[in-house]
Design a protein around this motif. Structure first.
Motif, mmCIF file in Angstrom:
data_model
loop_
_atom_site.group_PDB
_atom_site.id
_atom_site.type_symbol
_atom_site.label_atom_id
_atom_site.label_comp_id
_atom_site.label_asym_id
_atom_site.label_seq_id
_atom_site.Cartn_x
_atom_site.Cartn_y
_atom_site.Cartn_z
ATOM 1 N N ASP A 99 0.832 -1.208 0.000
ATOM 2 C CA ASP A 99 0.000 0.000 0.000
ATOM 3 C C ASP A 99 0.861 1.251 0.000
ATOM 4 O OD1 ASP A 99 -2.228 -1.562 0.000
ATOM 5 O OD2 ASP A 99 -2.618 -1.389 2.153
ATOM 6 N N LYS A 100 1.972 1.211 0.752
ATOM 7 C CA LYS A 100 2.868 2.364 0.801
ATOM 8 C C LYS A 100 3.457 2.647 -0.575
ATOM 9 C CE LYS A 100 7.223 3.963 2.800
ATOM 10 N NZ LYS A 100 8.382 3.613 3.649
ATOM 11 N N ASP A 101 3.923 1.582 -1.264
ATOM 12 C CA ASP A 101 4.477 1.772 -2.607
ATOM 13 C C ASP A 101 3.428 2.345 -3.554
ATOM 14 O OD1 ASP A 101 6.944 0.882 -1.879
ATOM 15 O OD2 ASP A 101 6.643 -1.177 -2.566
ATOM 16 N N THR A 102 2.213 1.825 -3.444
ATOM 17 C CA THR A 102 1.141 2.318 -4.308
ATOM 18 C C THR A 102 0.851 3.784 -4.043
ATOM 19 O OG1 THR A 102 0.147 0.111 -4.380
ATOM 20 C CG2 THR A 102 -1.254 1.970 -5.002
ATOM 21 N N LEU A 103 0.821 4.161 -2.764
ATOM 22 C CA LEU A 103 0.563 5.557 -2.412
ATOM 23 C C LEU A 103 1.675 6.470 -2.921
ATOM 24 C CD1 LEU A 103 -0.807 5.184 1.231
ATOM 25 C CD2 LEU A 103 -2.088 5.860 -0.807
ATOM 26 N N ILE A 104 2.922 6.004 -2.829
ATOM 27 C CA ILE A 104 4.047 6.810 -3.317
ATOM 28 C C ILE A 104 3.920 7.032 -4.823
ATOM 29 C CG2 ILE A 104 6.541 6.802 -3.698
ATOM 30 C CD1 ILE A 104 6.837 5.386 -1.004
ATOM 31 N N GLN A 105 3.593 5.968 -5.548
ATOM 32 C CA GLN A 105 3.437 6.094 -6.997
ATOM 33 C C GLN A 105 2.273 7.015 -7.345
ATOM 34 O OE1 GLN A 105 3.047 2.077 -8.386
ATOM 35 N NE2 GLN A 105 5.164 1.523 -7.905
ATOM 36 N N ASN A 106 1.167 6.862 -6.619
ATOM 37 C CA ASN A 106 0.014 7.731 -6.872
ATOM 38 C C ASN A 106 0.343 9.185 -6.569
ATOM 39 O OD1 ASN A 106 -1.490 5.517 -7.610
ATOM 40 N ND2 ASN A 106 -2.493 5.285 -5.630
ATOM 41 N N ASN A 107 1.121 9.399 -5.505
ATOM 42 C CA ASN A 107 1.502 10.764 -5.144
ATOM 43 C C ASN A 107 2.379 11.391 -6.224
ATOM 44 O OD1 ASN A 107 1.795 12.995 -3.108
ATOM 45 N ND2 ASN A 107 3.934 12.391 -3.261
ATOM 46 N N GLU A 108 3.321 10.607 -6.761
ATOM 47 C CA GLU A 108 4.168 11.127 -7.835
ATOM 48 C C GLU A 108 3.330 11.483 -9.063
ATOM 49 O OE1 GLU A 108 7.014 8.088 -8.483
ATOM 50 O OE2 GLU A 108 8.254 8.598 -6.737
ATOM 51 N N ALA A 109 2.371 10.617 -9.385
ATOM 52 C CA ALA A 109 1.506 10.896 -10.536
ATOM 53 C C ALA A 109 0.675 12.154 -10.301
ATOM 54 C CB ALA A 109 0.594 9.697 -10.803
ATOM 55 N N GLN A 111 1.485 14.682 -8.347
ATOM 56 C CA GLN A 111 2.361 15.846 -8.403
ATOM 57 C C GLN A 111 2.616 16.269 -9.848
ATOM 58 O OE1 GLN A 111 3.457 17.788 -5.986
ATOM 59 N NE2 GLN A 111 2.395 16.577 -4.447
ATOM 60 N N GLN A 112 2.834 15.287 -10.716
ATOM 61 C CA GLN A 112 3.032 15.601 -12.130
ATOM 62 C C GLN A 112 1.779 16.229 -12.728
ATOM 63 O OE1 GLN A 112 4.239 11.946 -13.984
ATOM 64 N NE2 GLN A 112 6.258 11.922 -13.019
ATOM 65 N N GLU A 113 0.630 15.705 -12.347
ATOM 66 C CA GLU A 113 -0.625 16.257 -12.858
ATOM 67 C C GLU A 113 -0.844 17.678 -12.347
ATOM 68 O OE1 GLU A 113 -5.398 15.101 -13.044
ATOM 69 O OE2 GLU A 113 -3.947 13.752 -12.108
ATOM 70 N N ILE A 114 -0.473 17.917 -11.080
ATOM 71 C CA ILE A 114 -0.616 19.258 -10.510
ATOM 72 C C ILE A 114 0.269 20.253 -11.249
ATOM 73 C CG2 ILE A 114 -0.098 20.648 -8.461
ATOM 74 C CD1 ILE A 114 -1.050 18.274 -6.768
ATOM 75 N N GLU A 115 1.524 19.859 -11.523
ATOM 76 C CA GLU A 115 2.428 20.750 -12.248
ATOM 77 C C GLU A 115 1.893 21.044 -13.647
ATOM 78 O OE1 GLU A 115 4.981 22.319 -11.019
ATOM 79 O OE2 GLU A 115 4.610 21.376 -9.073
ATOM 80 N N SER A 116 1.337 20.006 -14.279
ATOM 81 C CA SER A 116 0.763 20.208 -15.611
ATOM 82 C C SER A 116 -0.423 21.162 -15.557
ATOM 83 C CB SER A 116 0.333 18.856 -16.194
ATOM 84 O OG SER A 116 -0.297 19.029 -17.446
ATOM 85 N N LEU A 117 -1.254 21.010 -14.522
ATOM 86 C CA LEU A 117 -2.413 21.895 -14.377
ATOM 87 C C LEU A 117 -1.978 23.327 -14.073
ATOM 88 C CD1 LEU A 117 -4.862 19.606 -12.364
ATOM 89 C CD2 LEU A 117 -5.059 20.309 -14.753
ATOM 90 N N LYS A 118 -0.912 23.483 -13.283
ATOM 91 C CA LYS A 118 -0.412 24.828 -12.993
ATOM 92 C C LYS A 118 0.038 25.525 -14.276
ATOM 93 C CE LYS A 118 1.150 24.180 -8.210
ATOM 94 N NZ LYS A 118 2.336 24.147 -7.309
#
Length: 272
Positions: A99-109, A111-118
Motif C-alpha cells: 500500500d505504501k508503494d502504491t501511495l508513493i506512486q500515486n503521489n508522484e503521478a 504531483q506531475q498532474e498538478i504541475e501540468s495543471l499549474k
C-alpha cells in the motif's frame, strides 16, 4: 499352621510387591517422558526466538524481478514467500508495504498532474489577459490615447510646422493604426514605459514619413479627410481606387521601415 492357612497371606504379600514395582516403573517412565517433553519445548522455544529475530530479514526477497522504488529513491524488493505459508502478521505487513508503494506512486503521478495543471492555468491566465487587453473597447481606448499623444508631440514639434492641421491628424491616426498593427501582430501587452518608448522613439519618424506621402497622394482636403477616417477605421472601402493605390505606394516604405525597427526591438528585448 497348615498350608491352607498361610497361602492367602503369601499371595497378598506378592500382590502388593507387584503393585509397588509397577507404580515405581510408572513414576520412572513419567519422569523420563517429562524430561524429553521439557527438552523439546526448550528447543522449540529457541527455534521460535531465532525465527522472530530473523523476521525482518525474511520480509526481503532475494529476487530483484519485482523491485520497486521507495520514497527516498532506494530499491524495495517484495518477499518471495509462498503465500500459503506466510503467517497472518507477515501478510498484514506485506500488505501495508505494498500500500505504501502504491501511495508513493500515486503521489508522484498526482504531483506531475498538478504541475501540468499549474502550467495550463498560467497559459489560460495569459490568454485571458490578452483577450481582455485586445477587447474592442479597451483597445480603442488605448489607440485613442496613442493618437492623442502623437498628435500632441507633432503640434509641439517645429519640424511639423509645414503640415496642416488635417495632415497632422492623418499622421497621428496613421501612427495609432501602426501601433495597433504592432501589438496585434506580436500579441503584446506593453507596459507604460514600453508604450512611451514606442510613441517617442518610433512613431514620430513614421508619422513624418506618412505626412510627406499624404501630401503627394491626396489631391484635396476631401481626400485628406477620407485618409484620416481610413486610418482610424481601417476601412479601405471608403477610398477611391486611385487614392488607395497612391496611398499604398507612399505608405508601404514607411511601414516597412518602422516594422523592421519595432520587430528588431522586440527581439532585442526578449533576448535581454
Amino acid at each position: 499352621m497348615t498350608d491352607q492357612e498361610t497361602s492367602p497371606a503369601v499371595k497378598s504379600s506378592k500382590k502388593g510387591l507387584v503393585i509397588g514395582i509397577i507404580t515405581l516403573l510408572a513414576i520412572v517412565i513419567a519422569a523420563i517422558a517429562g524430561y524429553f517433553a521439557y527438552t523439546n519445548i526448550t528447543q522449540q522455544t529457541a527455534i521460535n526466538a531465532k525465527e522472530l529475530e530473523q523476521f525482518g530479514y525474511q520480509m526481503v526477497a532475494s529476487s530483484r524481478s519485482f523491485e520497486s522504488t521507495g520514497e527516498l529513491g532506494e530499491k524495495q524488493i517484495p518477499s518471495t514467500f509462498d503465500e500459503g505459508k506466510i503467517p497472518p502478521t507477515q501478510k498484514v505487513i506485506r500488505g501495508l508495504l505494498n500500500d505504501k508503494d502504491t501511495l508513493i506512486q500515486n503521489n508522484e503521478a498526482l504531483q506531475q498532474e498538478i504541475e501540468s495543471l499549474k502550467a495550463r492555468i498560467a497559459d489560460l491566465e495569459e490568454y485571458k489577459q490578452l483577450n481582455e487587453h485586445f477587447a474592442p473597447n479597451r483597445l480603442a481606448d488605448e489607440l485613442n490615447e496613442v493618437e492623442r499623444r502623437v498628435k500632441a508631440f507633432l503640434i509641439r514639434s517645429s519640424d511639423a510646422e509645414r503640415f496642416s492641421t488635417l495632415q497632422i491628424e492623418i499622421m497621428a491616426a496613421a501612427s495609432a493604426a501602426e501601433y495597433k498593427a504592432y501589438i496585434t501582430r506580436n500579441r503584446l501587452m506593453l507596459s507604460a514605459d514600453q508604450k512611451q518608448q514606442v510613441i517617442s522613439d518610433y512613431l514620430p519618424a513614421y508619422a513624418f514619413c506618412v505626412g510627406d506621402g499624404v501630401d503627394i497622394a491626396a489631391n484635396s482636403p476631401q481626400e485628406e479627410r477620407l485618409l484620416a477616417t481610413y486610418f482610424r477605421t481601417d476601412d479601405g472601402s471608403i477610398l477611391p481606387q486611385a487614392l488607395a493605390q497612391d496611398l499604398s505606394s507612399v505608405v508601404a516604405p514607411c511601414q516597412l521601415a518602422i516594422r523592421t525597427r519595432l520587430d528588431n526591438n522586440s527581439t532585442d528585448t526578449s533576448q535581454g
